[in-house]
Design a protein around this motif. Sequence first.
Motif, PDB file in Angstrom:
ATOM      1  N   ASP A 182       0.827  -1.210   0.000  1.00 48.44           N
ATOM      2  CA  ASP A 182       0.000   0.000   0.000  1.00 48.44           C
ATOM      3  C   ASP A 182       0.859   1.256   0.000  1.00 48.44           C
ATOM      4  N   ASP A 183       1.943   1.231   0.757  1.00 49.01           N
ATOM      5  CA  ASP A 183       2.842   2.384   0.816  1.00 49.01           C
ATOM      6  C   ASP A 183       3.494   2.624  -0.542  1.00 49.01           C
ATOM      7  N   HIS A 201       0.943   4.078  -2.868  1.00 49.20           N
ATOM      8  CA  HIS A 201       0.706   5.472  -2.500  1.00 49.20           C
ATOM      9  C   HIS A 201       1.831   6.351  -3.028  1.00 49.20           C
ATOM     10  N   LYS A 252      -0.569  15.455   1.630  1.00 58.15           N
ATOM     11  CA  LYS A 252      -0.624  13.993   1.757  1.00 58.15           C
ATOM     12  C   LYS A 252       0.703  13.444   2.265  1.00 58.15           C
ATOM     13  N   THR A 259       1.323  11.496   5.956  1.00 61.30           N
ATOM     14  CA  THR A 259       1.749  10.099   6.045  1.00 61.30           C
ATOM     15  C   THR A 259       3.056   9.924   6.792  1.00 61.30           C
TER      16      THR A 259
END
Length: 78
Positions: free
Chosen positions: A6-7, A10, A73, A77
Amino acid sequence: MSDMSDDRNHQKSQSRQARLVSVVIASTMILWMLAQFVGRELGLPSRYVFLFDLFALAGFFWALVVTWQIWRKRRDTE
């Protein structure tokens, strides 16, 4: 394992957005300069040249907003 995936997704998404912003900035500048040159050579009225300026400002404003979103964003994070 899925967290790393997922990272990475992203980060790839943010990289794509950043590349899009850079393309928009560069193409807006080139098109704006070209429109200024063509407008002068063709003797267009100033209202049309002003319209080109407004389109360029809209492109730069869009790029600024998207850059700000990318920055937010990334900051959230970390």
